[in-house]
Scaffold this active site. Structure first.
Site, PDB file in Angstrom:
ATOM      1  N   ARG A   4     -17.848  19.638  21.773  1.00 30.91           N
ATOM      2  CA  ARG A   4     -16.695  19.959  22.622  1.00 30.91           C
ATOM      3  C   ARG A   4     -15.695  18.822  22.495  1.00 30.91           C
ATOM      4  NH1 ARG A   4     -16.711  15.579  24.758  1.00 30.91           N
ATOM      5  NH2 ARG A   4     -15.080  16.321  26.133  1.00 30.91           N
ATOM      6  N   GLY A   5     -14.505  19.028  23.077  1.00 30.39           N
ATOM      7  CA  GLY A   5     -13.421  18.055  22.881  1.00 30.39           C
ATOM      8  C   GLY A   5     -12.537  18.596  21.763  1.00 30.39           C
ATOM      9  N   ALA A   6     -11.217  18.565  21.995  1.00 28.98           N
ATOM     10  CA  ALA A   6     -10.293  19.272  21.107  1.00 28.98           C
ATOM     11  C   ALA A   6     -10.406  18.871  19.618  1.00 28.98           C
ATOM     12  CB  ALA A   6      -8.874  19.094  21.637  1.00 28.98           C
ATOM     13  N   ARG A  40     -13.468  29.246  21.387  1.00 30.32           N
ATOM     14  CA  ARG A  40     -12.891  28.627  22.600  1.00 30.32           C
ATOM     15  C   ARG A  40     -11.368  28.749  22.513  1.00 30.32           C
ATOM     16  NH1 ARG A  40     -14.974  23.157  25.094  1.00 30.32           N
ATOM     17  NH2 ARG A  40     -14.260  24.175  27.004  1.00 30.32           N
ATOM     18  N   GLN A  55     -18.672  15.807  32.065  1.00 29.09           N
ATOM     19  CA  GLN A  55     -18.408  15.089  30.807  1.00 29.09           C
ATOM     20  C   GLN A  55     -18.142  13.609  31.067  1.00 29.09           C
ATOM     21  OE1 GLN A  55     -17.083  18.044  31.642  1.00 29.09           O
ATOM     22  NE2 GLN A  55     -16.538  19.282  29.863  1.00 29.09           N
ATOM     23  N   ASP A 108      -5.874  19.057  25.394  1.00 28.59           N
ATOM     24  CA  ASP A 108      -6.380  20.173  24.581  1.00 28.59           C
ATOM     25  C   ASP A 108      -5.260  20.933  23.897  1.00 28.59           C
ATOM     26  OD1 ASP A 108      -8.629  19.671  26.694  1.00 28.59           O
ATOM     27  OD2 ASP A 108      -9.505  20.730  24.991  1.00 28.59           O
ATOM     28  N   LYS A 147      -8.595  19.008  30.728  1.00 27.68           N
ATOM     29  CA  LYS A 147      -9.703  19.346  31.631  1.00 27.68           C
ATOM     30  C   LYS A 147      -9.255  19.546  33.065  1.00 27.68           C
ATOM     31  CE  LYS A 147     -13.038  20.016  30.747  1.00 27.68           C
ATOM     32  NZ  LYS A 147     -13.418  21.430  30.525  1.00 27.68           N
TER      33      LYS A 147
HETATM   34  O1  MRU Z   1     -14.257  21.456  27.924  1.00 26.80           O
HETATM   35  P1  MRU Z   1     -14.188  20.234  27.072  1.00 26.80           P
HETATM   36  O2  MRU Z   1     -15.249  19.245  27.344  1.00 26.80           O
HETATM   37  O3  MRU Z   1     -14.091  20.593  25.604  1.00 26.80           O
HETATM   38  O4  MRU Z   1     -12.805  19.573  27.476  1.00 26.80           O
HETATM   39  C1  MRU Z   1     -12.406  18.426  26.815  1.00 26.80           C
HETATM   40  C2  MRU Z   1     -11.178  17.832  27.351  1.00 26.80           C
HETATM   41  O5  MRU Z   1     -10.528  18.347  28.228  1.00 26.80           O
HETATM   42  C3  MRU Z   1     -10.708  16.586  26.664  1.00 26.80           C
HETATM   43  O6  MRU Z   1     -10.001  15.780  27.552  1.00 26.80           O
HETATM   44  C4  MRU Z   1      -9.785  16.987  25.518  1.00 26.80           C
HETATM   45  O7  MRU Z   1     -10.394  17.916  24.677  1.00 26.80           O
HETATM   46  C5  MRU Z   1      -9.344  15.818  24.729  1.00 26.80           C
HETATM   47  S1  MRU Z   1     -10.587  15.289  23.663  1.00 26.80           S
HETATM   48  C6  MRU Z   1     -10.096  13.971  22.761  1.00 26.80           C
END
Ligand code: MRU
Length: 350
Positions: free
Chosen positions: A51-53, A91, A196, A237, A248
């Site tokens: 997970r994470g963009a 996603r 997270q 994201d 988030k």
């Molecule tokens: O749902 P997630 O854990 O994928 O959400 C992640 C976030 O909101 C992060 O802040 C975002 O992806 C930036 S990651 C460098």
């Protein structure tokens, strides 16, 4: 990133397999998944093993490589397009996924021969992952210049190495500033419902020896009011054309609070998180996740399973709350956003 002294990349490709750290098992277990089936890659994104963009962007492009490896050499083009669609649907909010899938698939639009296509798309996916790691390092270099001795930085969710190929976005400036000897500390929001912050960000900072304190999500306002937070840095994201940012759930609340207390609020994000086709935050699709994430902590119900829920995974922070965007091209305030967008558009057309 270093995990127990060992250098590991969150997203890697070795021996024709996609290697991912299973983030659902962290921080208690470091399990490296080795995937060679498209269905497993799609599942890993959906259930947030990755997970994470930027991390899901790189995973998506390797997902196309995995898909092509599985397809019939004489009949692969339609299968690859189907793989693109199922990865894209895994996603909806982080635009990195679409940007990286598009770059990977367009590298072979003119190619009809299977072996050539596999060679080129593999090279492209590796290049996307390496570039992503380099971009995060540059974000760290630019962002570190904003951090001073005595600062106390609030961050939300996990925008660290685990959310990227390596190094992180919001955590990258902290990594570099720490290496440079700047004396600062970090407040980590635990980030309900999936935690997270406590499971991943606190774990990363702990591994690196960067001073931090884990707080509940509702504590940030209290510390801001007490003058104990000097800056907020989060990831993103998707960043719309007008500078609105999806990140988030809970990010918006922190941004409004920061403005009320005159605290600078920065977004750290690479080029792949900018969406040049989406006008404003209103047009960003917000993922709604299973209510069980709220009803349970981990695998344990904390209320009755039949309780009604609403569980948006992201919210939108309007551009007016954002002091600056920390990118691999430098730090841009909202009035210089068009300058950054020109750089990004040029990069896309090359
Ligand atoms: O749902 P997630 O854990 O994928 O959400 C992640 C976030 O909101 C992060 O802040 C975002 O992806 C930036 S990651 C460098």
């Amino acid at each position: 990133m270093k995990i127990y002294g060992k250098q590991i990349r969150t997203v890697d490709f070795k021996n024709n397999k996609l290697e991912l750290i299973d983030q659902n098992k962290l921080p208690f277990e470091v399990d490296i998944l080795k995937l060679d089936k498209l269905s497993d890659v799609v599942h890993a994104i959906k259930v947030m093993q990755v997970r994470g963009a930027p991390a899901i962007g790189a995973t998506g492009s390797f997902g196309l490589v995995i898909a092509l490896q599985e397809l019939d050499k004489n009949n692969w083009i339609q299968g690859l397009n189907n793989a693109y669609e199922s990865l894209l649907a895994s996603r909806p909010t982080a635009v990195d996924l679409k940007n990286c899938l598009d770059e990977a698939i367009s590298s072979i639009t003119e190619v009809t021969e299977y072996d050539k296509a596999l060679e080129i798309i593999t090279e492209t996916a590796i290049e996307i992952a390496n570039r992503s790691a380099d971009s995060c390092h540059k974000i760290g270099e630019y962002g570190a210049q904003l951090i001073n001795d005595g600062d106390s930085i609030l961050t939300h969710c996990n925008a660290g190495a685990l959310a990227t190929v390596d190094f992180g976005t919001a955590l990258a400036p902290m990594r570099i500033a720490f290496e440079q000897g700047t004396k600062f500390s970090v407040f980590v929001d635990e980030t309900r419902p999936r935690l997270q912050g406590s499971r991943l960000t606190a774990f990363e900072l702990h591994q690196e020896g960067i001073p931090y304190k884990l707080i509940v999500d509702n504590a940030a306002g209290h510390y801001m009011q007490q003058g104990k937070i000097s800056m907020v840095i989060t990831g993103a994201d998707r960043i719309a054309l007008n500078g609105d940012v999806a990140n988030k759930i809970g990010t918006y609340t922190k941004a409004v609070l920061a403005k009320e207390h005159g605290i600078p609020f920065y977004i750290a994000a690479p080029a792949t998180t900018f969406d040049l086709e989406t006008k404003s935050g209103k047009d960003i699709p917000i993922e709604e996740r299973d209510g069980d994430e709220i009803l349970k902590v981990g695998s344990v119900y904390v209320t009755l399973p039949e309780i009604e829920t609403a569980n948006p995974a992201f919210d939108v922070t309007p551009a007016k709350y954002i002091t600056g965007y920390i990118t691999e091209y430098g730090v841009f305030s909202i009035d210089r956003l068009s300058e950054l967008q020109e750089i990004l558009a040029k990069r896309k057309s090359n």
